[in-house]
Scaffold this motif. Structure first.
Motif, mmCIF file in Angstrom:
data_model
loop_
_atom_site.group_PDB
_atom_site.id
_atom_site.type_symbol
_atom_site.label_atom_id
_atom_site.label_comp_id
_atom_site.label_asym_id
_atom_site.label_seq_id
_atom_site.Cartn_x
_atom_site.Cartn_y
_atom_site.Cartn_z
ATOM 1 N N GLY A 169 -6.271 -4.401 -6.844
ATOM 2 C CA GLY A 169 -5.723 -3.198 -6.247
ATOM 3 C C GLY A 169 -6.369 -1.950 -6.787
ATOM 4 O O GLY A 169 -7.385 -1.997 -7.494
ATOM 5 N N CYS A 170 -5.752 -0.844 -6.460
ATOM 6 C CA CYS A 170 -6.233 0.466 -6.900
ATOM 7 C C CYS A 170 -4.996 1.292 -7.253
ATOM 8 O O CYS A 170 -4.059 1.392 -6.448
ATOM 9 C CB CYS A 170 -7.027 1.114 -5.774
ATOM 10 S SG CYS A 170 -8.205 2.319 -6.350
ATOM 11 N N ASP A 171 -4.972 1.847 -8.455
ATOM 12 C CA ASP A 171 -3.800 2.567 -8.948
ATOM 13 C C ASP A 171 -3.658 3.951 -8.321
ATOM 14 O O ASP A 171 -4.629 4.565 -7.876
ATOM 15 C CB ASP A 171 -3.875 2.709 -10.470
ATOM 16 C CG ASP A 171 -3.695 1.384 -11.186
ATOM 17 O OD1 ASP A 171 -3.084 0.467 -10.613
ATOM 18 O OD2 ASP A 171 -4.178 1.267 -12.326
ATOM 19 N N GLU A 229 0.850 -1.179 0.000
ATOM 20 C CA GLU A 229 0.000 0.000 0.000
ATOM 21 C C GLU A 229 0.886 1.228 0.000
ATOM 22 O O GLU A 229 1.929 1.254 0.647
ATOM 23 C CB GLU A 229 -0.884 -0.002 1.257
ATOM 24 C CG GLU A 229 -1.813 1.181 1.352
ATOM 25 C CD GLU A 229 -2.664 1.149 2.602
ATOM 26 O OE1 GLU A 229 -3.851 1.479 2.502
ATOM 27 O OE2 GLU A 229 -2.139 0.809 3.687
ATOM 28 N N ILE A 230 0.472 2.253 -0.737
ATOM 29 C CA ILE A 230 1.171 3.534 -0.724
ATOM 30 C C ILE A 230 0.372 4.442 0.197
ATOM 31 O O ILE A 230 -0.722 4.891 -0.147
ATOM 32 C CB ILE A 230 1.287 4.142 -2.142
ATOM 33 C CG1 ILE A 230 2.065 3.202 -3.052
ATOM 34 C CG2 ILE A 230 1.939 5.513 -2.071
ATOM 35 C CD1 ILE A 230 2.082 3.628 -4.507
ATOM 36 N N ARG A 231 0.911 4.668 1.383
ATOM 37 C CA ARG A 231 0.219 5.481 2.389
ATOM 38 C C ARG A 231 1.235 6.487 2.915
ATOM 39 O O ARG A 231 1.958 6.220 3.868
ATOM 40 C CB ARG A 231 -0.310 4.594 3.506
ATOM 41 C CG ARG A 231 -1.102 5.358 4.568
ATOM 42 C CD ARG A 231 -1.510 4.450 5.707
ATOM 43 N NE ARG A 231 -2.619 3.605 5.361
ATOM 44 C CZ ARG A 231 -3.888 3.846 5.689
ATOM 45 N NH1 ARG A 231 -4.192 4.933 6.353
ATOM 46 N NH2 ARG A 231 -4.829 3.007 5.340
ATOM 47 N N PRO A 281 -1.664 11.609 -2.338
ATOM 48 C CA PRO A 281 -1.639 10.390 -1.525
ATOM 49 C C PRO A 281 -2.891 9.523 -1.633
ATOM 50 O O PRO A 281 -2.875 8.379 -1.228
ATOM 51 C CB PRO A 281 -1.488 10.924 -0.102
ATOM 52 C CG PRO A 281 -2.158 12.258 -0.149
ATOM 53 C CD PRO A 281 -1.872 12.797 -1.524
ATOM 54 N N HIS A 282 -3.973 10.059 -2.185
ATOM 55 C CA HIS A 282 -5.234 9.327 -2.241
ATOM 56 C C HIS A 282 -5.620 9.018 -3.684
ATOM 57 O O HIS A 282 -5.086 9.605 -4.615
ATOM 58 C CB HIS A 282 -6.346 10.121 -1.555
ATOM 59 C CG HIS A 282 -6.017 10.420 -0.135
ATOM 60 N ND1 HIS A 282 -5.743 11.689 0.292
ATOM 61 C CD2 HIS A 282 -5.869 9.614 0.939
ATOM 62 C CE1 HIS A 282 -5.457 11.656 1.588
ATOM 63 N NE2 HIS A 282 -5.523 10.388 2.000
ATOM 64 N N THR A 283 -6.556 8.105 -3.840
ATOM 65 C CA THR A 283 -6.988 7.721 -5.183
ATOM 66 C C THR A 283 -8.502 7.605 -5.250
ATOM 67 O O THR A 283 -9.147 7.234 -4.274
ATOM 68 C CB THR A 283 -6.328 6.390 -5.621
ATOM 69 O OG1 THR A 283 -6.677 6.138 -6.971
ATOM 70 C CG2 THR A 283 -6.737 5.225 -4.759
ATOM 71 N N THR A 284 -9.019 7.951 -6.405
ATOM 72 C CA THR A 284 -10.451 7.771 -6.682
ATOM 73 C C THR A 284 -10.633 6.813 -7.856
ATOM 74 O O THR A 284 -11.742 6.603 -8.316
ATOM 75 C CB THR A 284 -11.131 9.116 -7.019
ATOM 76 O OG1 THR A 284 -10.476 9.695 -8.152
ATOM 77 C CG2 THR A 284 -11.086 10.070 -5.838
ATOM 78 N N CYS A 288 -5.463 8.170 8.675
ATOM 79 C CA CYS A 288 -6.149 8.727 7.515
ATOM 80 C C CYS A 288 -7.203 7.747 6.997
ATOM 81 O O CYS A 288 -6.951 6.554 6.863
ATOM 82 C CB CYS A 288 -5.146 9.024 6.411
ATOM 83 S SG CYS A 288 -5.914 9.629 4.898
ATOM 84 N N THR A 289 -8.378 8.253 6.689
ATOM 85 C CA THR A 289 -9.470 7.403 6.200
ATOM 86 C C THR A 289 -9.642 7.480 4.682
ATOM 87 O O THR A 289 -10.585 6.914 4.143
ATOM 88 C CB THR A 289 -10.801 7.791 6.880
ATOM 89 O OG1 THR A 289 -11.071 9.174 6.584
ATOM 90 C CG2 THR A 289 -10.734 7.565 8.378
ATOM 91 N N GLY A 290 -8.731 8.165 3.998
ATOM 92 C CA GLY A 290 -8.810 8.262 2.540
ATOM 93 C C GLY A 290 -8.502 6.935 1.863
ATOM 94 O O GLY A 290 -7.971 5.999 2.477
ATOM 95 N N ASN A 291 -8.845 6.814 0.583
ATOM 96 C CA ASN A 291 -8.531 5.622 -0.204
ATOM 97 C C ASN A 291 -7.099 5.730 -0.711
ATOM 98 O O ASN A 291 -6.748 6.696 -1.377
ATOM 99 C CB ASN A 291 -9.492 5.482 -1.387
ATOM 100 C CG ASN A 291 -10.889 5.153 -0.934
ATOM 101 O OD1 ASN A 291 -11.088 4.474 0.055
ATOM 102 N ND2 ASN A 291 -11.868 5.648 -1.672
ATOM 103 N N HIS A 292 -6.300 4.734 -0.414
ATOM 104 C CA HIS A 292 -4.890 4.735 -0.784
ATOM 105 C C HIS A 292 -4.631 3.687 -1.857
ATOM 106 O O HIS A 292 -5.268 2.635 -1.872
ATOM 107 C CB HIS A 292 -4.027 4.442 0.445
ATOM 108 C CG HIS A 292 -4.194 5.454 1.521
ATOM 109 N ND1 HIS A 292 -5.123 5.313 2.528
ATOM 110 C CD2 HIS A 292 -3.588 6.643 1.727
ATOM 111 C CE1 HIS A 292 -5.073 6.370 3.318
ATOM 112 N NE2 HIS A 292 -4.143 7.196 2.857
#
Length: 103
Positions: free
Chosen positions: A68-70, A40-42, A75-78, A48-52
């Motif tokens: 995963g999620c790109d 994970e990239i955090r 720092p966050h991703t949508t 933090c509760t954002g999407n990483h």
């Protein structure tokens, strides 16, 4: 029926299961037999509760679930989640690592 059996049945029917969406009851009823990779990239706080951005490979029977999620800028991703079902462990790992490294 577990995830591995369900995927086998779909594959026997000639369905490409590499990007199939699992039924909700299967997803909620079974934990992976093993988590082979999790990255994970955090860069922000652990609170933090954002999407990483992340990549993971989990094993369900003889199937590997790479997902995963790109990363985006920041720092966050949508971005939507990507995934791949395969019986090839090396392909699952290579795919997960390629997604997390391109960020």
């Amino acid at each position: 029926m577990n995830i591995s059996e369900w995927l086998d049945k779909r594959e026997e029917q000639g369905i490409d299961v590499s990007h199939i969406v699992l039924p909700a009851d299967l997803v909620n009823d079974e934990a992976p037999a093993e988590t082979i990779l999790f990255q994970e990239i955090r860069t922000c706080s652990i609170l933090c509760t954002g999407n990483h951005p992340f990549s993971t490979v989990e094993r369900f029977g003889h199937w590997y679930y790479s997902r995963g999620c790109d990363k985006e800028s920041g720092p966050h991703t949508t971005k939507p989640q990507w995934w791949l079902f395969t019986k090839d462990k090396n392909l699952a790992l290579k795919t997960a690592k390629a997604h997390i490294e391109k960020g």
